[in-house]
Design a protein around this motif. Structure first.
Motif, PDB file in Angstrom:
ATOM      1  N   HIS A 294       0.828  -1.206   0.000  1.00  0.00           N
ATOM      2  CA  HIS A 294       0.000   0.000   0.000  1.00  0.00           C
ATOM      3  C   HIS A 294       0.867   1.263   0.000  1.00  0.00           C
ATOM      4  O   HIS A 294       0.555   2.259  -0.648  1.00  0.00           O
ATOM      5  CB  HIS A 294      -0.913  -0.024   1.235  1.00  0.00           C
ATOM      6  CG  HIS A 294      -2.179   0.752   1.078  1.00  0.00           C
ATOM      7  ND1 HIS A 294      -3.235   0.650   1.947  1.00  0.00           N
ATOM      8  CD2 HIS A 294      -2.556   1.672   0.153  1.00  0.00           C
ATOM      9  CE1 HIS A 294      -4.204   1.456   1.554  1.00  0.00           C
ATOM     10  NE2 HIS A 294      -3.817   2.094   0.482  1.00  0.00           N
TER      11      HIS A 294
ATOM     12  N   HIS B 183      -7.401  -2.417  -3.043  1.00  0.00           N
ATOM     13  CA  HIS B 183      -5.947  -2.582  -2.863  1.00  0.00           C
ATOM     14  C   HIS B 183      -5.553  -2.434  -1.390  1.00  0.00           C
ATOM     15  O   HIS B 183      -4.453  -2.818  -1.013  1.00  0.00           O
ATOM     16  CB  HIS B 183      -5.177  -1.572  -3.726  1.00  0.00           C
ATOM     17  CG  HIS B 183      -5.321  -0.143  -3.314  1.00  0.00           C
ATOM     18  ND1 HIS B 183      -5.908   0.824  -4.092  1.00  0.00           N
ATOM     19  CD2 HIS B 183      -4.964   0.494  -2.173  1.00  0.00           C
ATOM     20  CE1 HIS B 183      -5.899   1.981  -3.461  1.00  0.00           C
ATOM     21  NE2 HIS B 183      -5.332   1.808  -2.280  1.00  0.00           N
TER      22      HIS B 183
ATOM     23  N   ASP C 126      -9.479   3.727   4.155  1.00  0.00           N
ATOM     24  CA  ASP C 126      -9.353   3.362   2.740  1.00  0.00           C
ATOM     25  C   ASP C 126     -10.135   2.073   2.508  1.00  0.00           C
ATOM     26  O   ASP C 126      -9.834   1.048   3.125  1.00  0.00           O
ATOM     27  CB  ASP C 126      -7.858   3.152   2.424  1.00  0.00           C
ATOM     28  CG  ASP C 126      -7.567   3.053   0.932  1.00  0.00           C
ATOM     29  OD1 ASP C 126      -8.490   2.761   0.157  1.00  0.00           O
ATOM     30  OD2 ASP C 126      -6.395   3.259   0.560  1.00  0.00           O
TER      31      ASP C 126
ATOM     32  N   TRP D 189     -13.370   5.929  -0.043  1.00  0.00           N
ATOM     33  CA  TRP D 189     -12.918   6.216   1.307  1.00  0.00           C
ATOM     34  C   TRP D 189     -14.118   6.510   2.194  1.00  0.00           C
ATOM     35  O   TRP D 189     -15.106   7.061   1.720  1.00  0.00           O
ATOM     36  CB  TRP D 189     -12.034   7.459   1.336  1.00  0.00           C
ATOM     37  CG  TRP D 189     -10.826   7.426   0.465  1.00  0.00           C
ATOM     38  CD1 TRP D 189     -10.774   7.694  -0.876  1.00  0.00           C
ATOM     39  CD2 TRP D 189      -9.482   7.128   0.861  1.00  0.00           C
ATOM     40  NE1 TRP D 189      -9.481   7.579  -1.333  1.00  0.00           N
ATOM     41  CE2 TRP D 189      -8.671   7.238  -0.286  1.00  0.00           C
ATOM     42  CE3 TRP D 189      -8.887   6.790   2.074  1.00  0.00           C
ATOM     43  CZ2 TRP D 189      -7.296   7.013  -0.259  1.00  0.00           C
ATOM     44  CZ3 TRP D 189      -7.520   6.572   2.108  1.00  0.00           C
ATOM     45  CH2 TRP D 189      -6.738   6.683   0.951  1.00  0.00           C
TER      46      TRP D 189
ATOM     47  N   HIS E 119      -4.060   9.139   1.794  1.00  0.00           N
ATOM     48  CA  HIS E 119      -3.212   8.036   2.262  1.00  0.00           C
ATOM     49  C   HIS E 119      -2.393   8.467   3.475  1.00  0.00           C
ATOM     50  O   HIS E 119      -2.180   7.684   4.399  1.00  0.00           O
ATOM     51  CB  HIS E 119      -2.306   7.528   1.133  1.00  0.00           C
ATOM     52  CG  HIS E 119      -3.006   6.585   0.210  1.00  0.00           C
ATOM     53  ND1 HIS E 119      -3.374   6.915  -1.067  1.00  0.00           N
ATOM     54  CD2 HIS E 119      -3.445   5.310   0.394  1.00  0.00           C
ATOM     55  CE1 HIS E 119      -4.002   5.884  -1.636  1.00  0.00           C
ATOM     56  NE2 HIS E 119      -4.051   4.904  -0.771  1.00  0.00           N
TER      57      HIS E 119
HETATM   58 FE   LIG Z   1      -5.122   3.170  -0.863  1.00  0.00          FE
END
Ligand SMILES: [Fe+2]
Length: 216
Positions: free
Chosen positions: A35, A175, A171, A136, A86
């Motif tokens: 990540h 992924h 998140d 998100w 992030h």
């Molecule tokens: Fe992400």
């Protein structure tokens, strides 16, 4: 109107923050490492676009309608928020975390005021996280009223309330969890996310008038 003598523009260069997130509960080191590579890609893209824009503007190449300048500028929202969200996500996690905000804390009081109870806020946050699509879930604070609300953000940039402070950022792009969980196990990932929240950091964000960022 184009400037008669263009002046060079020096773009801002952002650096990756070196997050140390080993030993989380239910989110593996390998998942985090993968990540963080994606996060680094957003930092690189932000810097690259800003460099291109600075060069174009500094050469006086921004007259009227300029398709390339417009396209690059349109991409900034996606890339900037890919970087920023992030950073908020990773900096809101820690190993050996408490399962809930400390009772009696300002954060617990604010959640109870806006959602009835901490448990009701958490249930609602989790439910939004299991909604269809990727994106998100963010607990935002309105810095004017101090009211807290949960929001769904698609594609990093769609749905961000302007000027609000992100407190807790989760998140739920696939992924973020598919090295550890199946696509159908998002709920288990969300439960793991809640076991690793740095509540002290979330409260720090609540108590400041501007969003805290570890990276610059
Ligand atoms: Fe992400």
């Amino acid at each position: 109107m184009s400037p008669s003598s263009p002046k060079p523009v020096v773009p801002k260069t952002y650096k990756e923050h070196p997050f140390d997130l080993h030993g989380l509960d239910g989110i593996s080191d390998a998942q985090i490492a993968e990540h963080l590579v994606l996060y680094a890609g957003y930092v690189k893209q932000v810097n690259g676009i800003n460099e291109q824009l600075a060069e174009m503007i500094g050469r006086g190449q921004a007259p009227g309608t300029h398709p390339e300048l417009a396209t690059l500028t349109h991409r900034l929202g996606f890339e900037y928020n890919g970087m920023l969200l992030h950073e908020h996500y990773f900096s809101g996690l820690r190993s050996q975390a408490e399962p809930h905000p400390p009772s009696g804390s300002a954060l617990a009081a604010a959640l109870a005021e806006s959602f009835g109870s901490v448990g009701q806020w958490q249930a609602a946050f989790h439910a939004v996280g299991e909604s269809r699509g990727v994106g998100w879930v963010i607990l935002f604070q309105d810095p004017t009223t101090h009211w807290l609300t949960n929001h769904w953000i698609s594609l990093h940039q769609e749905g961000v309330p302007a000027g609000f402070t992100p407190l807790l950022v989760m998140d739920v792009w696939e992924h973020a969890f598919m090295r550890d969980y199946k696509a159908t196990e998002r709920g288990a990932y969300i439960e793991a996310f809640f076991r690793n929240i740095d509540w002290r950091m979330i409260e720090q964000r609540l108590l400041t008038t501007r969003a805290l960022r570890l990276a610059s």
